[in-house]
Design a protein around this motif. Structure first.
Motif, PDB file in Angstrom:
ATOM      1  N   VAL A   1      10.712   4.384   6.300  1.00  0.00           N
ATOM      2  CA  VAL A   1       9.606   5.352   6.302  1.00  0.00           C
ATOM      3  C   VAL A   1       8.324   4.603   6.662  1.00  0.00           C
ATOM      4  CG1 VAL A   1      10.555   7.044   4.677  1.00  0.00           C
ATOM      5  CG2 VAL A   1       9.354   5.044   3.796  1.00  0.00           C
ATOM      6  N   LEU A   2       7.317   5.356   7.077  1.00  0.00           N
ATOM      7  CA  LEU A   2       6.033   4.743   7.397  1.00  0.00           C
ATOM      8  C   LEU A   2       5.446   4.124   6.133  1.00  0.00           C
ATOM      9  CD1 LEU A   2       4.515   7.529   9.669  1.00  0.00           C
ATOM     10  CD2 LEU A   2       5.490   5.347  10.395  1.00  0.00           C
ATOM     11  N   SER A   3       5.024   2.891   6.230  1.00  0.00           N
ATOM     12  CA  SER A   3       4.483   2.188   5.069  1.00  0.00           C
ATOM     13  C   SER A   3       3.475   1.130   5.523  1.00  0.00           C
ATOM     14  CB  SER A   3       5.626   1.532   4.280  1.00  0.00           C
ATOM     15  OG  SER A   3       5.113   0.797   3.190  1.00  0.00           O
TER      16      SER A   3
ATOM     17  N   ASN B   1       3.473  -2.186   3.779  1.00  0.00           N
ATOM     18  CA  ASN B   1       4.564  -3.102   4.116  1.00  0.00           C
ATOM     19  C   ASN B   1       4.644  -3.370   5.622  1.00  0.00           C
ATOM     20  OD1 ASN B   1       5.488  -3.350   1.415  1.00  0.00           O
ATOM     21  ND2 ASN B   1       6.446  -1.339   1.584  1.00  0.00           N
TER      22      ASN B   1
ATOM     23  N   THR C   1      12.979  13.362   3.818  1.00  0.00           N
ATOM     24  CA  THR C   1      12.550  12.068   3.295  1.00  0.00           C
ATOM     25  C   THR C   1      12.214  12.237   1.818  1.00  0.00           C
ATOM     26  OG1 THR C   1      10.303  12.552   4.067  1.00  0.00           O
ATOM     27  CG2 THR C   1      11.677  11.174   5.495  1.00  0.00           C
TER      28      THR C   1
ATOM     29  N   ASP D   1       7.989  10.932  -2.167  1.00  0.00           N
ATOM     30  CA  ASP D   1       6.958   9.993  -2.616  1.00  0.00           C
ATOM     31  C   ASP D   1       5.888   9.907  -1.522  1.00  0.00           C
ATOM     32  OD1 ASP D   1       8.201   8.503  -0.618  1.00  0.00           O
ATOM     33  OD2 ASP D   1       9.219   7.163  -2.020  1.00  0.00           O
ATOM     34  N   THR D   2       4.873   9.103  -1.735  1.00  0.00           N
ATOM     35  CA  THR D   2       3.751   9.028  -0.794  1.00  0.00           C
ATOM     36  C   THR D   2       4.205   8.667   0.608  1.00  0.00           C
ATOM     37  OG1 THR D   2       2.332   8.338  -2.614  1.00  0.00           O
ATOM     38  CG2 THR D   2       1.486   7.978  -0.404  1.00  0.00           C
ATOM     39  N   GLU D   3       5.061   7.652   0.724  1.00  0.00           N
ATOM     40  CA  GLU D   3       5.508   7.209   2.047  1.00  0.00           C
ATOM     41  C   GLU D   3       6.397   8.249   2.719  1.00  0.00           C
ATOM     42  OE1 GLU D   3       7.197   3.532   0.798  1.00  0.00           O
ATOM     43  OE2 GLU D   3       5.337   2.432   1.080  1.00  0.00           O
TER      44      GLU D   3
ATOM     45  N   THR E   1       4.133  11.100   3.863  1.00  0.00           N
ATOM     46  CA  THR E   1       3.354  10.680   5.018  1.00  0.00           C
ATOM     47  C   THR E   1       4.210  10.706   6.282  1.00  0.00           C
ATOM     48  OG1 THR E   1       1.977   9.260   3.632  1.00  0.00           O
ATOM     49  CG2 THR E   1       1.980   8.780   5.984  1.00  0.00           C
ATOM     50  N   THR E   2       5.431  10.205   6.159  1.00  0.00           N
ATOM     51  CA  THR E   2       6.353  10.189   7.302  1.00  0.00           C
ATOM     52  C   THR E   2       6.674  11.609   7.755  1.00  0.00           C
ATOM     53  OG1 THR E   2       7.305   8.123   6.479  1.00  0.00           O
ATOM     54  CG2 THR E   2       8.595   9.346   8.113  1.00  0.00           C
TER      55      THR E   2
ATOM     56  N   TYR F   1       3.649  13.143   9.516  1.00  0.00           N
ATOM     57  CA  TYR F   1       3.468  12.500  10.826  1.00  0.00           C
ATOM     58  C   TYR F   1       4.461  13.078  11.836  1.00  0.00           C
ATOM     59  CZ  TYR F   1       3.449   8.866  14.426  1.00  0.00           C
ATOM     60  OH  TYR F   1       3.384   8.196  15.621  1.00  0.00           O
TER      61      TYR F   1
END
Length: 199
Positions: free
Chosen positions: A111-113, A116, A144, A147-149, A152-153, A156
């Protein structure tokens, strides 16, 4: 000061690199392998090498396969107009266990992070956009993690896919089966109310 011979120390270190394996577990695994009969130890090592050598990504959905299309993409019984987007191949297994979904998948492999240093180019996003751009897809389900990531993914990807005129949906979240309202946090209750459906 090393307590074990160097080859055993190296084996412990290799096991400790695995996710979720601490130093004690790594030692237990190393000693277990060391106590295996020679043929079983060789079979274990061969299984690792064979998996590394022969497991590839499906050219369509990016799920793990052993060459060519994965069984889901190869099946004529699956609904080709729906794609369920997941972060990890293990998520495909989880959704398949429900026996409720009959479409195709797309595995992002993460996932987008930003924290990281994982951006869009590090994930299997371009191949998803290419699939949708070819036409014939009516719905893309974002599956997905909530959670936050994961959120966000999903957002997006929804923005990227909007120009293609496909319906982009998100898995519903809420109170787990067998759960109690008094123990649910505010965000879970909010999602449960937003995702309510008619009985």
């Amino acid at each position: 000061m090393e307590f074990f011979p160097a080859p055993l120390e190296n084996l412990v270190e290799q096991f400790a690199r695995l996710p979720g394996i601490g130093s004690k577990s790594a030692q237990r695994l190393a000693f277990h392998v060391l106590n295996l009969p020679q043929d079983q130890a060789r079979a274990f090592a061969d299984a690792i090498l064979e998996a590394k050598r022969s497991v590839t990504l499906c050219p369509v959905c990016q799920n793990l396969t052993s060459g060519g299309l994965c069984p889901i993409c190869a099946s004529p019984k699956r609904d080709e107009s729906t794609i369920c987007v997941v972060a990890d191949p293990r998520d495909v297994v989880a959704i398949e266990r429900s026996r409720e979904y009959n479409g195709r998948y797309h595995v992002l492999h993460g996932v987008l992070s930003p924290m990281n240093h994982v951006g869009p180019d590090d994930l299997q996003i371009k191949s998803l956009v290419d699939r949708v751009a070819q036409g014939g897809i009516q719905e893309v389900i974002m599956a997905t993690n909530p959670d936050t990531e994961g959120e966000t993914t999903a957002m997006y990807l929804a923005r990227l896919l909007k120009p293609f005129g496909v319906k982009v949906t998100r898995l519903a979240y809420g109170i787990p089966v067998g759960g109690h309202l008094e123990f649910a946090d505010d965000a879970t209750l909010m999602r449960a109310l937003e995702g309510r459906r008619e009985l």
